[in-house]
Design a protein around this motif. Structure first.
Motif, PDB file in Angstrom:
ATOM      1  N   VAL A  69      -1.665  -8.844 -10.551  1.00 15.09           N
ATOM      2  CA  VAL A  69      -1.287  -9.920  -9.433  1.00 15.09           C
ATOM      3  C   VAL A  69      -1.343  -9.049  -7.889  1.00 15.09           C
ATOM      4  O   VAL A  69      -2.645  -7.883  -7.697  1.00 15.09           O
ATOM      5  CB  VAL A  69       0.851  -8.650  -9.673  1.00 15.09           C
ATOM      6  N   ARG A  70      -1.254  -9.301  -6.594  1.00 18.09           N
ATOM      7  CA  ARG A  70      -1.841  -8.233  -5.236  1.00 18.09           C
ATOM      8  C   ARG A  70      -0.713  -8.137  -5.127  1.00 18.09           C
ATOM      9  O   ARG A  70       0.405  -8.639  -4.597  1.00 18.09           O
ATOM     10  CB  ARG A  70      -1.930  -9.171  -5.160  1.00 18.09           C
ATOM     11  N   VAL A  71      -0.629  -6.418  -5.194  1.00 17.22           N
ATOM     12  CA  VAL A  71      -0.100  -5.928  -4.178  1.00 17.22           C
ATOM     13  C   VAL A  71      -0.365  -5.315  -2.725  1.00 17.22           C
ATOM     14  O   VAL A  71      -1.405  -5.094  -2.813  1.00 17.22           O
ATOM     15  CB  VAL A  71       1.211  -5.210  -5.361  1.00 17.22           C
ATOM     16  N   ARG A  72       0.816  -4.490  -1.927  1.00 20.80           N
ATOM     17  CA  ARG A  72       0.371  -3.857  -0.438  1.00 20.80           C
ATOM     18  C   ARG A  72       0.543  -2.189  -1.327  1.00 20.80           C
ATOM     19  O   ARG A  72       1.595  -2.416  -1.840  1.00 20.80           O
ATOM     20  CB  ARG A  72       1.522  -4.031   0.649  1.00 20.80           C
ATOM     21  N   PHE A  73      -1.023  -1.371  -1.080  1.00 10.02           N
ATOM     22  CA  PHE A  73      -0.471  -0.282  -1.292  1.00 10.02           C
ATOM     23  C   PHE A  73      -0.821   0.741  -0.712  1.00 10.02           C
ATOM     24  O   PHE A  73      -2.676   0.273  -0.323  1.00 10.02           O
ATOM     25  CB  PHE A  73      -0.993   0.526  -2.774  1.00 10.02           C
ATOM     26  N   GLY A  74      -0.127   1.889   0.472  1.00  5.73           N
ATOM     27  CA  GLY A  74      -0.469   1.892   1.130  1.00  5.73           C
ATOM     28  C   GLY A  74      -0.972   1.095   2.875  1.00  5.73           C
ATOM     29  O   GLY A  74      -0.022  -0.218   2.980  1.00  5.73           O
ATOM     30  N   GLY A  75      -2.013   1.488   2.840  1.00  6.84           N
ATOM     31  CA  GLY A  75      -2.353   0.457   4.043  1.00  6.84           C
ATOM     32  C   GLY A  75      -3.239  -1.213   3.815  1.00  6.84           C
ATOM     33  O   GLY A  75      -4.397  -1.493   4.627  1.00  6.84           O
ATOM     34  N   GLN A  76      -3.212  -1.376   1.992  1.00  3.70           N
ATOM     35  CA  GLN A  76      -4.365  -2.143   2.129  1.00  3.70           C
ATOM     36  C   GLN A  76      -3.424  -2.905   0.209  1.00  3.70           C
ATOM     37  O   GLN A  76      -3.026  -2.446   0.183  1.00  3.70           O
ATOM     38  CB  GLN A  76      -5.451  -1.619   1.671  1.00  3.70           C
ATOM     39  N   ARG A  77      -4.487  -3.590   0.665  1.00  2.00           N
ATOM     40  CA  ARG A  77      -4.516  -4.288  -1.034  1.00  2.00           C
ATOM     41  C   ARG A  77      -5.099  -4.652  -2.144  1.00  2.00           C
ATOM     42  O   ARG A  77      -5.610  -4.283  -1.869  1.00  2.00           O
ATOM     43  CB  ARG A  77      -4.627  -6.324  -0.405  1.00  2.00           C
ATOM     44  N   VAL A  78      -4.321  -4.187  -3.025  1.00  2.00           N
ATOM     45  CA  VAL A  78      -4.939  -3.832  -4.326  1.00  2.00           C
ATOM     46  C   VAL A  78      -4.363  -4.415  -5.442  1.00  2.00           C
ATOM     47  O   VAL A  78      -3.348  -5.282  -5.342  1.00  2.00           O
ATOM     48  CB  VAL A  78      -5.198  -2.110  -4.751  1.00  2.00           C
ATOM     49  N   SER A  79      -5.054  -5.000  -6.167  1.00  5.52           N
ATOM     50  CA  SER A  79      -4.857  -5.399  -7.945  1.00  5.52           C
ATOM     51  C   SER A  79      -4.144  -5.254  -8.481  1.00  5.52           C
ATOM     52  O   SER A  79      -4.070  -3.329  -8.569  1.00  5.52           O
ATOM     53  CB  SER A  79      -5.882  -6.153  -8.186  1.00  5.52           C
ATOM     54  N   GLY A  80      -3.446  -5.353  -9.324  1.00  2.18           N
ATOM     55  CA  GLY A  80      -2.803  -4.319 -10.843  1.00  2.18           C
ATOM     56  C   GLY A  80      -2.313  -5.601 -11.843  1.00  2.18           C
ATOM     57  O   GLY A  80      -2.330  -6.835 -11.437  1.00  2.18           O
TER      58      GLY A  80
END
Length: 508
Positions: A69-80
């Motif tokens: 999945v792709r999520v928002r983490f802080g001020g950036q988009r990261v995968s997880g």
């Protein structure tokens, strides 16, 4: 015109565009298990935990544990990777964001693989994100498109394709978590079972306690083995191929870790002899095969992701390759075998520095499968594990049963070695004592050349001569310390000197 009433002049058609404010997206939490616990691709140790996100109702079916999945983490988009789904969270609801996108509906990290990653991270002092970057290759979207266009089928291992199939990946099981039931869930061609029976008879005649290994490969409990192969060309390939075929006959998957691609190419012909076909493109479309190769160094990204996806979906049951193969997402009791576990290629150079032998043994124990460490010479780790049933157990080591050759076959397979030192040459009455190549060695080499090539190995460079008497062929000794005299290789006209004390032999 006053300053407050001034207006920026513009050309016709180039007036500044007025941005319309977008209304915030409307989200509806999923009815069942709306909270997703996600392991993010963030390598910082203090962030080695799961983070909670809401799952939208429209993504509820695709957002299963194990998907990317792709999520928002802080001020950036990261995968997880979604690790689990729950109903509650310790985080305040006002602080929980929604998952932005489900990158792929395929379960890339099945339940057993997620458990293995947690155990490996704990054993080596890292985080699950540290292990995920090793285990899951980068996503290639076109491979997933090929997989969805290909027809779903399941064919016998080592058999031919049905007439009504177009090739492609096997369909996923009914388990939404991606896990497949253990045991014999796929058909095995008769050539595999017959070849395994013939190989068992050969091993029984040459090795002790092979029946214990055979019972473990066909059983359903964890056992660890140290396999000492007989000397000889293609011996380890035959033994490894037999173990793979026996595991397949018992309905198990097989993971074989090899030091380099050279050993992979050596093992593949032996697996073909059992009727197993490499995982390759089919003429009718799609990719089919029984044996997949996984390599993170020289393998293209698309091929690596295709192989990983095929193993995760259960199409391929045999995976061989280099260090990356230790994270192959196989399910149920499986064979985890490693060759030359002391090779430096088995150690990962990135934190937390997992070693292939420890990871494979840990996964075999977690799956209730079989671990086999095979080498031409035992490593200290294998020797320590063979000290007895009282061996101290650790997450990555413990007691292992030894499979060693019988005395008579070992004697027949071991080459005859004769050390032509001075005592042996004197016993043989060889008149060339002190020569660089004694007459006895010349006679043996000449006779061997009649039947085939001869390998002559030089122990090291810059070898200097030791001096001998031209009449009695006795070695020249130093008058002070009785050490051997020599002439340096690059100084033929210089005075002989002692190799021990360095004294010059003047007027010898």
């Amino acid at each position: 015109m006053t300053t407050s009433g001034a207006e920026q002049l513009t050309l016709a058609g180039l007036a500044p565009r007025k941005r319309r404010k977008r209304a915030p997206a409307e989200h509806t939490p999923a009815e069942q298990h709306p909270i997703a616990q996600v392991v993010l691709n963030v390598q910082a140790l203090h962030l080695g935990q799961t983070f909670d996100y809401f799952i939208d109702e429209k993504d509820s079916e695709a957002a299963q544990p194990g998907v990317l999945v792709r999520v928002r983490f802080g001020g950036q988009r990261v995968s997880g990777v979604i690790w689990a789904r729950t109903d509650t969270s310790d985080t305040p609801r006002s602080s929980i964001r929604y998952i932005e996108r489900v990158l792929s509906p395929d379960v890339l990290v099945p339940a057993s693989m997620r458990e293995d990653i947690g155990l490996v991270a704990k054993a080596y002092g890292g985080t699950r994100a540290n292990i995920l970057r090793f285990a899951v290759p980068p996503r290639v979207a076109k491979v997933e498109t090929e997989q969805r266009l290909a027809a779903s089928f399941r064919r016998p291992v080592g058999g031919s394709l049905p007439d009504n199939t177009q090739g492609g990946f096997a369909g996923r099981g009914t388990n939404p978590d991606g896990a497949k039931p253990a045991g014999s869930t796929f058909a095995v061609a008769s050539t595999v079972s017959e070849g395994a029976a013939q190989g068992y008879r050969r091993l029984t005649a040459n090795y002790a306690d092979v029946n214990v290994l055979h019972d473990a490969l066909t059983g359903q409990r964890f056992q660890s083995f140290v396999f000492d192969s007989l000397p000889g060309a293609q011996e380890w390939q035959r033994n490894m191929a037999w173990m793979v075929a026996t595991a397949l006959s018992a309905g198990k998957a097989a993971v074989v870790e090899l030091p380099t691609m050279r050993e992979v190419e050596d093992l593949m012909p032996m697996l073909r002899n059992y009727g197993l076909k490499p995982f390759a493109p089919a003429p009718a479309g799609g990719w089919v095969g029984d044996v997949a190769v996984l390599n993170a160094e020289t393998m293209p990204a698309a091929d690596r992701y295709r192989t990983y996806l095929a193993v995760a979906l259960g199409q391929v049951k045999v995976v061989i390759g280099t260090r990356a193969v230790m994270y192959a997402p196989v399910e149920g009791p499986a064979l985890f075998a490693i060759l030359e576990d002391a090779a430096y290629q088995n150690m990962d150079g990135m934190m937390p520095y997992p070693q292939a032998r420890g990871v494979m043994r840990l996964r075999a124990k977690s799956h209730g499968g079989v671990f086999v460490a095979m080498a031409n010479a035992r490593t200290p780790q294998s020797q320590w594990e063979n000290t007895g049933p009282g061996t101290v157990e650790t997450p990555v080591s413990g007691y292992s049963t030894a499979i060693h050759p019988l005395a008579s076959p070992l004697k027949d397979a071991t080459p005859w070695v004769r050390w032509l030192n001075r005592d042996e040459l004197a016993r043989l009455a060889d008149p060339s004592i002190g020569a660089r190549v004694p007459h006895t060695a010349v006679r043996v080499l000449s006779k061997a050349l009649e039947s085939g090539p001869v390998l002559l190995s030089i122990p090291q460079d810059n070898v200097s001569e030791t001096l001998s008497c031209a009449k009695c062929h006795r070695q020249v000794r130093c008058a002070k310390c009785s050490g051997p005299l020599q002439l340096p290789a690059d100084r033929r006209d210089s005075t002989p000197r002692c190799r021990w004390c360095g004294a010059a032999a003047i007027n010898w």
